[in-house]
Scaffold this motif. Structure first.
Motif, PDB file in Angstrom:
ATOM      1  N   GLY A  96       0.794  -1.200   0.032  1.00 53.14           N
ATOM      2  CA  GLY A  96      -0.086  -0.017  -0.330  1.00 53.14           C
ATOM      3  C   GLY A  96       0.830   1.429  -0.039  1.00 53.14           C
ATOM      4  N   ALA A  97       2.010   1.211  -0.524  1.00 53.58           N
ATOM      5  CA  ALA A  97       2.797   2.366  -0.481  1.00 53.58           C
ATOM      6  C   ALA A  97       2.711   3.204  -1.865  1.00 53.58           C
ATOM      7  N   ASP A  98       3.241   4.400  -2.037  1.00 49.29           N
ATOM      8  CA  ASP A  98       3.012   5.199  -3.224  1.00 49.29           C
ATOM      9  C   ASP A  98       3.954   4.644  -4.480  1.00 49.29           C
ATOM     10  N   VAL A  99       3.266   3.932  -5.535  1.00 51.53           N
ATOM     11  CA  VAL A  99       4.207   3.418  -6.367  1.00 51.53           C
ATOM     12  C   VAL A  99       4.905   4.185  -7.200  1.00 51.53           C
ATOM     13  N   PHE A 100       4.565   5.591  -7.385  1.00 58.01           N
ATOM     14  CA  PHE A 100       5.098   6.518  -8.273  1.00 58.01           C
ATOM     15  C   PHE A 100       6.402   6.874  -7.516  1.00 58.01           C
ATOM     16  N   LEU A 101       6.462   7.065  -6.311  1.00 62.77           N
ATOM     17  CA  LEU A 101       7.735   7.659  -5.335  1.00 62.77           C
ATOM     18  C   LEU A 101       8.726   6.435  -5.554  1.00 62.77           C
ATOM     19  N   VAL A 102       8.077   5.246  -5.091  1.00 58.41           N
ATOM     20  CA  VAL A 102       8.852   4.181  -5.059  1.00 58.41           C
ATOM     21  C   VAL A 102       9.745   3.788  -6.343  1.00 58.41           C
ATOM     22  N   GLY A 103       8.966   3.776  -7.452  1.00 64.11           N
ATOM     23  CA  GLY A 103       9.537   3.768  -8.985  1.00 64.11           C
ATOM     24  C   GLY A 103      10.617   4.526  -9.061  1.00 64.11           C
ATOM     25  N   LEU A 104      10.235   5.947  -8.877  1.00 66.10           N
ATOM     26  CA  LEU A 104      11.527   6.946  -9.107  1.00 66.10           C
ATOM     27  C   LEU A 104      12.819   6.464  -8.434  1.00 66.10           C
ATOM     28  N   ALA A 105      12.338   6.393  -7.214  1.00 65.03           N
ATOM     29  CA  ALA A 105      13.514   6.103  -6.158  1.00 65.03           C
ATOM     30  C   ALA A 105      14.284   5.032  -6.293  1.00 65.03           C
ATOM     31  N   ALA A 106      13.587   3.766  -6.804  1.00 67.13           N
ATOM     32  CA  ALA A 106      14.207   2.794  -7.380  1.00 67.13           C
ATOM     33  C   ALA A 106      15.175   2.817  -8.427  1.00 67.13           C
ATOM     34  N   LEU A 107      14.600   3.719  -9.595  1.00 66.40           N
ATOM     35  CA  LEU A 107      15.364   3.678 -10.691  1.00 66.40           C
ATOM     36  C   LEU A 107      16.571   4.770 -10.688  1.00 66.40           C
ATOM     37  N   LEU A 108      16.581   5.408  -9.502  1.00 65.84           N
ATOM     38  CA  LEU A 108      17.538   6.424  -9.426  1.00 65.84           C
ATOM     39  C   LEU A 108      18.681   5.958  -8.230  1.00 65.84           C
ATOM     40  N   HIS A 109      18.384   4.894  -7.640  1.00 62.33           N
ATOM     41  CA  HIS A 109      19.015   4.507  -6.260  1.00 62.33           C
ATOM     42  C   HIS A 109      20.389   4.276  -6.456  1.00 62.33           C
ATOM     43  N   ASP A 110      21.004   3.919  -7.681  1.00 63.20           N
ATOM     44  CA  ASP A 110      22.597   3.809  -7.602  1.00 63.20           C
ATOM     45  C   ASP A 110      23.232   5.034  -8.509  1.00 63.20           C
ATOM     46  N   VAL A 111      22.480   5.902  -8.884  1.00 60.80           N
ATOM     47  CA  VAL A 111      23.264   6.915  -9.689  1.00 60.80           C
ATOM     48  C   VAL A 111      24.101   7.614  -9.317  1.00 60.80           C
ATOM     49  N   ASP A 112      23.696   7.866  -7.581  1.00 57.47           N
ATOM     50  CA  ASP A 112      25.014   8.627  -6.967  1.00 57.47           C
ATOM     51  C   ASP A 112      25.451   7.618  -5.866  1.00 57.47           C
ATOM     52  N   ASP A 113      25.447   6.422  -6.036  1.00 54.73           N
ATOM     53  CA  ASP A 113      26.201   5.404  -4.965  1.00 54.73           C
ATOM     54  C   ASP A 113      27.524   5.600  -4.761  1.00 54.73           C
ATOM     55  N   ILE A 147      12.119  11.539  -2.355  1.00 52.63           N
ATOM     56  CA  ILE A 147      12.579  10.827  -3.239  1.00 52.63           C
ATOM     57  C   ILE A 147      14.456  10.636  -2.875  1.00 52.63           C
ATOM     58  N   VAL A 148      14.812  11.940  -2.755  1.00 51.09           N
ATOM     59  CA  VAL A 148      16.296  11.973  -2.718  1.00 51.09           C
ATOM     60  C   VAL A 148      16.619  11.309  -1.047  1.00 51.09           C
ATOM     61  N   ASP A 149      15.594  11.712  -0.145  1.00 52.18           N
ATOM     62  CA  ASP A 149      15.799  10.994   1.228  1.00 52.18           C
ATOM     63  C   ASP A 149      15.686   9.525   1.211  1.00 52.18           C
ATOM     64  N   MET A 150      14.779   9.014   0.467  1.00 52.61           N
ATOM     65  CA  MET A 150      14.491   7.548   0.517  1.00 52.61           C
ATOM     66  C   MET A 150      15.805   6.989  -0.245  1.00 52.61           C
ATOM     67  N   ILE A 151      16.410   7.752  -1.219  1.00 51.56           N
ATOM     68  CA  ILE A 151      17.683   7.062  -1.987  1.00 51.56           C
ATOM     69  C   ILE A 151      18.950   7.189  -1.046  1.00 51.56           C
ATOM     70  N   ARG A 152      18.808   8.080  -0.311  1.00 57.08           N
ATOM     71  CA  ARG A 152      19.923   8.432   0.607  1.00 57.08           C
ATOM     72  C   ARG A 152      19.880   7.092   1.841  1.00 57.08           C
ATOM     73  N   GLN A 153      18.694   6.466   2.133  1.00 59.97           N
ATOM     74  CA  GLN A 153      18.640   5.516   3.119  1.00 59.97           C
ATOM     75  C   GLN A 153      18.644   4.048   2.606  1.00 59.97           C
ATOM     76  N   VAL A 154      18.879   3.865   1.232  1.00 60.82           N
ATOM     77  CA  VAL A 154      18.829   2.566   0.700  1.00 60.82           C
ATOM     78  C   VAL A 154      20.035   1.692   1.241  1.00 60.82           C
ATOM     79  N   SER A 155      21.082   2.335   0.981  1.00 63.94           N
ATOM     80  CA  SER A 155      22.554   1.654   0.988  1.00 63.94           C
ATOM     81  C   SER A 155      22.624   0.584   2.411  1.00 63.94           C
ATOM     82  N   PHE A 156      23.166  -0.531   1.966  1.00 60.46           N
ATOM     83  CA  PHE A 156      23.285  -1.474   3.327  1.00 60.46           C
ATOM     84  C   PHE A 156      24.579  -0.865   3.978  1.00 60.46           C
ATOM     85  N   SER A 157      25.704  -0.556   3.487  1.00 58.41           N
ATOM     86  CA  SER A 157      26.850  -0.269   4.277  1.00 58.41           C
ATOM     87  C   SER A 157      26.743   1.372   4.825  1.00 58.41           C
TER      88      SER A 157
END
Length: 203
Positions: free
Chosen positions: A46-63, A94-104
């Motif tokens: 039940g999450a916002d699929v649009f926000l999730v999709g964008l964050a997923a597509l961009l999650h590694d471009v600033d890794d 979305i930027v905050d979501m990306i920032r919080q994805v990394s395992f390390s």
């Protein structure tokens, strides 16, 4: 004003171009798998699929491993999102979501359900058969040994199983991801058992 579908397609093209020469396992195919998994989890949870999709597509471009110059502020992601005419609150989210994805880079779960969906998807893609393939692709591209039976080489590909991959099942945030992680974790453990047995000429 771009539609959500148009923004998603634009993000796919942006990621495809960025990762076109990557062979480390953090390639565009990885990005698409994380996108598909994250959207599936978002729909189930039940999450916002649009926000999730964008964050997923961009999650590694600033890794930090791939783009250390932009990693801290996620500048590449932010510039792209700004170019799509999105509201600042949406971009910041979305930027905050990306920032919080990394395992390390993170020890705490993401703040939002959307962030949890993306993190779960990224971690799922590090598990199972795909995760094994990515581990050896990354290790090979960085000149790492496959295995050190004496345990002195903490950077070997097999050491990565113990440092990260076998820990992921218990770090899933959502019920949907926890179910998916069970089978992938079992496969990791079966593979590792077979690998060690073959290495030792037991089989």
């Amino acid at each position: 004003m771009m539609t959500k579908t148009e923004v998603i397609e634009s993000a796919k093209n942006f990621a495809r171009d960025f990762f076109k020469n990557d062979h480390s396992g953090h390639d565009f195919a990885h990005t698409l798998r994380v996108y598909d998994l994250a959207c599936h989890i978002a729909e189930q949870e039940g999450a916002d699929v649009f926000l999730v999709g964008l964050a997923a597509l961009l999650h590694d471009v600033d890794d930090h491993k791939l783009s250390p110059d932009t990693a801290a502020e996620k500048n590449r992601s932010r510039r792209f999102l700004d170019s799509q005419g999105l509201e600042k609150t949406v971009v910041d989210s979305i930027v905050d979501m990306i920032r919080q994805v990394s395992f390390s880079q993170n020890t705490l779960p993401p703040d939002t359900l959307e962030g949890k969906c993306v993190q779960d998807a990224d971690r799922l893609d590090a598990m199972g058969a795909i995760g094994i393939a990515r581990t050896f692709a990354f290790g090979g591209s960085h000149g790492r040994a496959i295995y050190d039976p004496e345990g002195k080489d903490s950077a070997s590909s097999i050491a990565h199983f113990y440092d990260k991959l076998l820990l992921l099942k218990d770090k899933m945030n959502t019920p949907t991801a926890r179910k998916l992680a069970e089978g992938r974790d079992n496969f990791l453990r079966l593979y590792l058992d077979e690998f060690i047995s073959e290495w030792n000429a037991d089989r």
